[in-house]
Motif scaffolding. Structure first.
Motif, PDB file in Angstrom:
ATOM      1  N   LYS A 160      31.227  44.559  40.237  1.00 31.60           N
ATOM      2  CA  LYS A 160      29.918  45.113  41.159  1.00 31.60           C
ATOM      3  C   LYS A 160      28.235  45.974  39.872  1.00 31.60           C
ATOM      4  O   LYS A 160      27.600  45.245  39.799  1.00 31.60           O
ATOM      5  CB  LYS A 160      30.207  45.938  41.917  1.00 31.60           C
ATOM      6  N   SER A 161      29.533  45.642  38.839  1.00 31.46           N
ATOM      7  CA  SER A 161      28.755  46.638  37.840  1.00 31.46           C
ATOM      8  C   SER A 161      29.135  46.622  36.108  1.00 31.46           C
ATOM      9  O   SER A 161      30.948  46.256  36.751  1.00 31.46           O
ATOM     10  CB  SER A 161      28.088  47.674  38.340  1.00 31.46           C
ATOM     11  N   ALA A 162      29.070  46.687  35.355  1.00 29.04           N
ATOM     12  CA  ALA A 162      29.259  46.455  34.154  1.00 29.04           C
ATOM     13  C   ALA A 162      30.688  47.587  33.731  1.00 29.04           C
ATOM     14  O   ALA A 162      31.875  47.695  33.193  1.00 29.04           O
ATOM     15  CB  ALA A 162      28.752  46.532  32.814  1.00 29.04           C
ATOM     16  N   GLU A 163      30.561  48.918  34.760  1.00 29.37           N
ATOM     17  CA  GLU A 163      31.558  49.991  33.875  1.00 29.37           C
ATOM     18  C   GLU A 163      32.570  49.923  35.128  1.00 29.37           C
ATOM     19  O   GLU A 163      32.855  50.737  35.198  1.00 29.37           O
ATOM     20  CB  GLU A 163      30.421  51.401  34.282  1.00 29.37           C
ATOM     21  N   MET A 164      32.310  49.440  35.905  1.00 29.53           N
ATOM     22  CA  MET A 164      33.203  49.280  37.524  1.00 29.53           C
ATOM     23  C   MET A 164      34.421  48.170  36.656  1.00 29.53           C
ATOM     24  O   MET A 164      33.762  46.977  36.311  1.00 29.53           O
ATOM     25  CB  MET A 164      32.491  49.277  38.744  1.00 29.53           C
ATOM     26  N   PRO A 165      35.619  48.621  37.459  1.00 28.11           N
ATOM     27  CA  PRO A 165      36.592  47.485  36.920  1.00 28.11           C
ATOM     28  C   PRO A 165      36.374  46.894  38.636  1.00 28.11           C
ATOM     29  O   PRO A 165      35.418  46.273  39.343  1.00 28.11           O
ATOM     30  CB  PRO A 165      37.844  47.869  37.657  1.00 28.11           C
ATOM     31  N   PRO A 166      37.155  45.309  38.061  1.00 29.40           N
ATOM     32  CA  PRO A 166      36.975  44.060  39.504  1.00 29.40           C
ATOM     33  C   PRO A 166      37.168  45.138  40.534  1.00 29.40           C
ATOM     34  O   PRO A 166      37.381  45.543  40.914  1.00 29.40           O
ATOM     35  CB  PRO A 166      38.125  43.171  39.320  1.00 29.40           C
ATOM     36  N   SER A 167      36.068  44.746  41.974  1.00 25.94           N
ATOM     37  CA  SER A 167      36.445  45.001  43.084  1.00 25.94           C
ATOM     38  C   SER A 167      36.221  43.507  44.413  1.00 25.94           C
ATOM     39  O   SER A 167      36.975  43.577  45.449  1.00 25.94           O
ATOM     40  CB  SER A 167      34.757  45.525  43.644  1.00 25.94           C
ATOM     41  N   ILE A 168      36.517  42.895  43.624  1.00 25.90           N
ATOM     42  CA  ILE A 168      36.283  40.936  44.361  1.00 25.90           C
ATOM     43  C   ILE A 168      37.594  40.563  43.190  1.00 25.90           C
ATOM     44  O   ILE A 168      37.178  40.431  42.998  1.00 25.90           O
ATOM     45  CB  ILE A 168      35.054  40.272  45.377  1.00 25.90           C
ATOM     46  N   VAL A 169      38.834  40.039  44.179  1.00 26.92           N
ATOM     47  CA  VAL A 169      39.181  38.899  43.830  1.00 26.92           C
ATOM     48  C   VAL A 169      38.985  37.275  44.721  1.00 26.92           C
ATOM     49  O   VAL A 169      39.885  38.138  45.346  1.00 26.92           O
ATOM     50  CB  VAL A 169      40.815  38.988  42.810  1.00 26.92           C
ATOM     51  N   ALA A 170      38.622  36.378  44.229  1.00 28.17           N
ATOM     52  CA  ALA A 170      39.252  35.171  44.811  1.00 28.17           C
ATOM     53  C   ALA A 170      40.506  34.484  43.495  1.00 28.17           C
ATOM     54  O   ALA A 170      39.345  34.581  43.179  1.00 28.17           O
ATOM     55  CB  ALA A 170      38.154  34.154  45.077  1.00 28.17           C
ATOM     56  N   MET A 171      41.435  33.857  44.465  1.00 26.82           N
ATOM     57  CA  MET A 171      42.647  33.105  43.672  1.00 26.82           C
ATOM     58  C   MET A 171      42.303  31.838  44.761  1.00 26.82           C
ATOM     59  O   MET A 171      42.555  31.427  46.540  1.00 26.82           O
ATOM     60  CB  MET A 171      43.466  33.827  43.960  1.00 26.82           C
ATOM     61  N   ILE A 172      42.116  30.344  44.135  1.00 24.22           N
ATOM     62  CA  ILE A 172      42.206  29.227  44.604  1.00 24.22           C
ATOM     63  C   ILE A 172      43.395  28.853  44.207  1.00 24.22           C
ATOM     64  O   ILE A 172      43.459  28.720  42.863  1.00 24.22           O
ATOM     65  CB  ILE A 172      40.689  28.928  45.461  1.00 24.22           C
TER      66      ILE A 172
END
Length: 283
Positions: A160-172
């Motif tokens: 959601k922002s550069a300083e934050m870690p991943p908050s959404i992961v999508a896998m297909i």
């Protein structure tokens, strides 16, 4: 008739955001059937009264990876929750989450329970997470966990922002030809949050519920009964277009669907998963 308890009212209010009196009326009309009460609220177009009460937003990060297997590839994703985003964005917390994922991959864990039971550096993953509370000064827990397999697997991790870690992961998961557009599809999944791959995957009870809601809503709007079935089918199709990945408009080119994207590539999407921080079941 089932007794309309405070617990039932609280449950429906949390799930719908509707006001207390509207919820009580819906539950009374539904004779205590929670699922039916939710349908009534939606059919009447009752708007959410505000943010859900008593629900604390969960912070954290999602670690993800893809590994090769004998049959193709396997994607793994694990959510690790903390109480604050201050802790979630620290390098130590992100590193700890990566370590939990590595233990899950090593154990080839199929679900969250298997992750917790997996061996860690000293004991089990469950024990490691419990001990992490002292390290980070906050309650830490394993949140959502997903595993997906196919000839090819694509993972997209959104920040959601550069300083934050991943908050959404999508896998297909796709076939070999589908891999050419898998990244675009993963971006779509992240942004548009589809619930099913095809309309055939939508459970029959959900389709029937949507049909009832659409019918009641159309009648409540005063639509002539003879044209209600056609209106209902149109609303059902709109529901599928919103919630079925292959029927969604492709965000980068609304003139085509995600299904069209795969057809043009000569490939197939086989399945997908999406994890968002704080969106799993509450403790």
């Amino acid at each position: 008739m089932a007794k309309i308890t405070a617990a039932l009212i609280k449950q429906v209010r949390e799930d719908t955001g509707a006001g207390m009196m509207d919820v009580k009326k819906a539950l009374t009309e539904a004779e205590g059937d929670v699922a039916r009460a939710k349908e009534i609220i939606r059919a009447k177009g009752i708007q959410a009264a505000g943010k859900r009460e008593g629900r604390k937003a969960q912070e954290g990060t999602i670690a993800s990876t893809v590994v090769d297997s004998a049959n193709g590839q396997v994607g793994y994703a694990a959510e690790l929750n903390s109480e604050t985003d201050f802790v979630a964005k620290t390098p130590k917390f992100v590193e700890f989450a990566d370590g939990i994922l590595a233990d899950a991959v090593k154990a080839e864990a199929d679900d969250a329970d298997a992750v917790l039971a997996a061996a860690a550096e000293d004991g089990t993953v469950k024990e490691a997470i419990e001990e992490a509370a002292a390290l980070f000064g906050e309650h830490v827990k394993l949140g959502q966990y997903a595993k997906i397999e196919g000839p090819r697997v694509e993972v997209y991790a959104h920040k959601k922002s550069a300083e934050m870690p991943p908050s959404i992961v999508a896998m297909i998961a796709t076939d070999e030809a589908g891999a050419a557009v898998a990244h675009e599809a993963a971006l779509q999944i992240s942004a548009m949050d589809p619930k099913w791959l095809t309309r055939e995957d939508v459970p029959a009870d959900i389709v029937e519920s949507e049909r009832r809601v659409a019918t009641e809503k159309s009648l409540a709007e005063g639509k002539p009964e003879k044209i209600v079935p056609k209106i209902v089918e149109g609303r059902l199709n709109a529901f599928f277009k919103d919630n079925v990945l292959l029927e969604q408009q492709f965000v980068k080119d609304p003139s085509k669907t995600v299904g069209d994207l795969f057809k043009q590539a000569g490939g197939k999407a086989l399945g997908f998963v999406r994890i968002e921080v704080g969106k799993g079941e509450e403790d």
